[in-house]
Design a protein around this motif. Structure first.
Motif, short mmCIF file in Angstrom:
data_model
loop_
_atom_site.label_atom_id
_atom_site.label_comp_id
_atom_site.label_asym_id
_atom_site.label_seq_id
_atom_site.Cartn_x
_atom_site.Cartn_y
_atom_site.Cartn_z
N ARG A 40 0.82 -1.07 -0.12
CA ARG A 40 0.04 -0.13 -0.05
C ARG A 40 0.73 1.24 0.10
O ARG A 40 0.55 2.36 -0.86
CB ARG A 40 -0.80 -0.10 1.28
N ALA A 43 2.87 1.73 -3.27
CA ALA A 43 1.99 2.10 -4.52
C ALA A 43 1.46 3.44 -4.31
O ALA A 43 1.15 4.02 -5.24
CB ALA A 43 0.51 1.06 -4.27
N GLU A 44 1.05 3.88 -3.08
CA GLU A 44 0.57 5.17 -2.83
C GLU A 44 1.75 6.15 -3.10
O GLU A 44 1.44 7.18 -4.05
CB GLU A 44 -0.01 5.38 -1.34
N GLU A 45 2.93 5.81 -2.93
CA GLU A 45 4.01 6.87 -3.09
C GLU A 45 4.36 7.07 -4.46
O GLU A 45 4.49 8.10 -4.96
CB GLU A 45 5.15 6.31 -2.46
N ARG A 47 1.99 6.14 -6.89
CA ARG A 47 0.98 6.33 -7.69
C ARG A 47 0.78 5.53 -8.74
O ARG A 47 0.35 5.76 -9.72
CB ARG A 47 0.59 7.81 -8.18
N VAL A 48 0.92 3.98 -8.37
CA VAL A 48 0.69 2.98 -9.21
C VAL A 48 -0.13 2.06 -8.48
O VAL A 48 -0.28 1.93 -7.39
CB VAL A 48 2.10 2.05 -9.62
N ASN A 49 -0.78 1.23 -9.32
CA ASN A 49 -1.91 0.00 -9.17
C ASN A 49 -1.04 -0.81 -7.86
O ASN A 49 0.06 -1.20 -8.06
CB ASN A 49 -1.90 -0.54 -10.25
N ARG A 50 -1.72 -1.11 -6.84
CA ARG A 50 -1.42 -1.82 -5.99
C ARG A 50 -0.94 -3.38 -6.66
O ARG A 50 0.12 -3.94 -6.13
CB ARG A 50 -2.39 -2.42 -4.86
N ASN A 51 -1.61 -3.79 -7.53
CA ASN A 51 -1.48 -5.13 -8.12
C ASN A 51 -0.17 -5.15 -8.54
O ASN A 51 0.56 -6.14 -8.70
CB ASN A 51 -2.68 -5.44 -9.24
N THR A 52 0.35 -3.92 -9.23
CA THR A 52 1.76 -3.63 -9.78
C THR A 52 2.87 -4.09 -8.84
O THR A 52 3.78 -4.59 -8.79
CB THR A 52 1.76 -2.43 -10.36
N ILE B 177 -5.80 4.69 -4.54
CA ILE B 177 -5.21 3.47 -4.35
C ILE B 177 -5.18 2.94 -3.08
O ILE B 177 -5.36 1.66 -2.74
CB ILE B 177 -3.42 3.90 -4.77
N GLY B 202 0.94 5.89 -13.92
CA GLY B 202 1.36 4.46 -13.09
C GLY B 202 -0.09 3.55 -12.76
O GLY B 202 0.28 2.56 -12.39
#
Lengths: 134, 302
Positions: A40, A43-45, A47-52, B177, B202
């Motif tokens: 989490r 991903a937030e930092e 700004r990419v999908n968590r799944n990535t 997210i 992203g």
């Protein structure tokens, strides 16, 4: 550890995360038993999908760089010698070949390329030393 | 591995307004857990498509399925599993934020109060404020909280960040997210229409570029960035006109040539190299640059 994504590299996002974690381990800025940021948080930092991020961490676990402990997170593995030496060399062959091709196109002669590699190695060693002192 | 039923499936959608075909044979399919971008210029048919998904507009032809259901037939079954944030949120002017959430929660099976508190705190919003006193950015934040708290499987965002300042945009996306994907991220689907593509670079797994109501391209984001690229070459003397086979765009200014291409970069690079440039670089295109390369009129096409 700081991950920086470059969307102009053409490299899949999850692979960029994998490569940068591995680079951080090689440089000593991530050490055995240290935790990666949670899926989490990273991903937030970024700004990419968590799944990535989850995919990147999964790949790092498969490659033996981290262990994935359910509920606790991902930790850098202390790996003595996970692969035989020839296997490890084989893994490096492809990126080395790509580098040689790139150097050829950029008209960097072999001697100069070797110099550059030496220089980068020295820099990496220096960074490692600094990390160890701090 | 994943649920084979797409979260969204649109086939040959047509929607006319009078003599104008706003959407003209559009097709797309979104697997659960994906973050899907719908990119298009103003008037390309993005909002009309979204309104057809939500049964706010009836299609003139074609089919729309959400979770395998027709939203015009099983409207409640479909809508209980999704949330929608429009580009302009309409509030009741007499509501405070609290009233608005209570009002929304009344229509829902569940409402995550813990998440609501956490998000109010994150956006530094006081639930006692009147909705009429909120700035545009704060209205979007309140709308997003209202969309996330029911725990939907599908979050539909229509131009969510246009008109917001860059900081608010970032926080908006981080909240999507962090909070929307909090549980079962592999089941949480985001469908976002936007022309502020860079913000979502992203987050987007897959996207469709639509133009004049049709799907022009549907691509995986990583695949697209690997496929589309730009070559820049420079010569020590003005090289004369450069003719290239198979480029999307060739732009020549003095000693420099810039070539944009889809897929055949190796071949183009060889063609350029044969002319002996003093410098030759190659880079991938970002999603926004890909959108521009696909969607703009192709002046200067080789």
């Amino acid at each position: 550890m700081r991950v920086q994504l470059n969307f102009k590299s053409g490299v899949p996002v999850y692979l960029q995360i994998v490569e940068q974690v591995k680079a951080a381990v090689a440089a000593g800025s991530l050490r055995p038993d240290e935790a990666l940021p949670s899926v989490r948080v990273l991903a937030e930092e970024l700004r990419v999908n968590r799944n990535t991020v989850a995919r990147a961490y999964g790949e790092l676990a498969v490659q033996g760089v981290v262990t994935n402990e359910a509920g606790r997170g991902c930790f850098i593995r202390d790996r003595g010698q996970p692969l035989r030496k020839d296997a490890r060399r084989a893994l490096l062959t492809e990126p080395v070949d790509a580098l040689l091709v790139q150097a050829h196109h950029l008209r960097i002669p072999p001697a100069e390329l070797l110099d550059l590699i030496q220089e980068r190695l020295r820099l990496l060693e220096q960074r490692k030393e600094k990390e160890n002192q701090s | 591995m994943t649920d084979p039923t797409p979260a969204i499936d649109v086939q040959n959608l047509v929607r006319r307004f009078g003599a104008v075909d706003a959407v003209h044979g559009l097709s797309l399919s979104v697997a659960p857990g994906r973050c899907y971008g719908l990119f298009g210029r103003n008037g390309a048919g993005k909002t009309t498509t979204i309104k057809c998904l939500l049964n706010l507009l009836r299609p003139d032809a074609g089919s729309v399925r959400l979770f395998g259901h027709d939203p015009a037939v099983d409207e409640v079954a479909v809508k209980s599993r999704l949330s929608y944030v429009p580009d302009q949120v309409a509030f009741y002017p007499w509501h405070r934020i609290r009233d608005w959430f209570d009002y929304l929660a009344a229509f829902r099976h569940e409402w995550n109060h813990e998440q609501e508190r956490a998000l109010l705190k994150r956006f530094d919003l006081d639930e006692h404020r009147r909705v009429t006193t909120l700035s545009r950015g704060e209205k979007m934040q309140v709308a997003l909280i209202g969309a996330i708290c029911p725990g939907p499987e599908l979050l539909i965002l229509d131009e969510p960040t246009s008109g917001l300042d860059p900081l608010v945009r970032r926080e908006f996306i981080r909240a999507v997210i962090g909070s929307f994907q909090e549980w079962d991220p592999e089941r949480r689907t985001v469908f976002v229409s936007t022309h502020l593509i860079t913000e979502f670079e992203g987050l987007i797994d897959e996207f469709s570029v639509i133009d004049r109501g049709r799907t022009v391209h549907t691509l995986e984001a990583d695949t697209a960035r690997a496929r589309f690229g730009r070559l820049r070459a420079r010569w020590s003397d003005i090289p004369g006109p450069i003719a290239l086979e198979g480029a999307l765009q060739v732009r020549q200014t003095g000693r420099e040539v810039e070539v944009t291409a889809d897929g055949n970069l190796d071949d183009l690079e060889r063609q350029l190299r044969a002319r002996g440039p003093e410098l030759l670089t190659r880079e991938a295109l970002t999603l926004e640059e890909i959108f521009l390369a696909i969607a703009t009129p192709r002046e200067g096409r080789a």
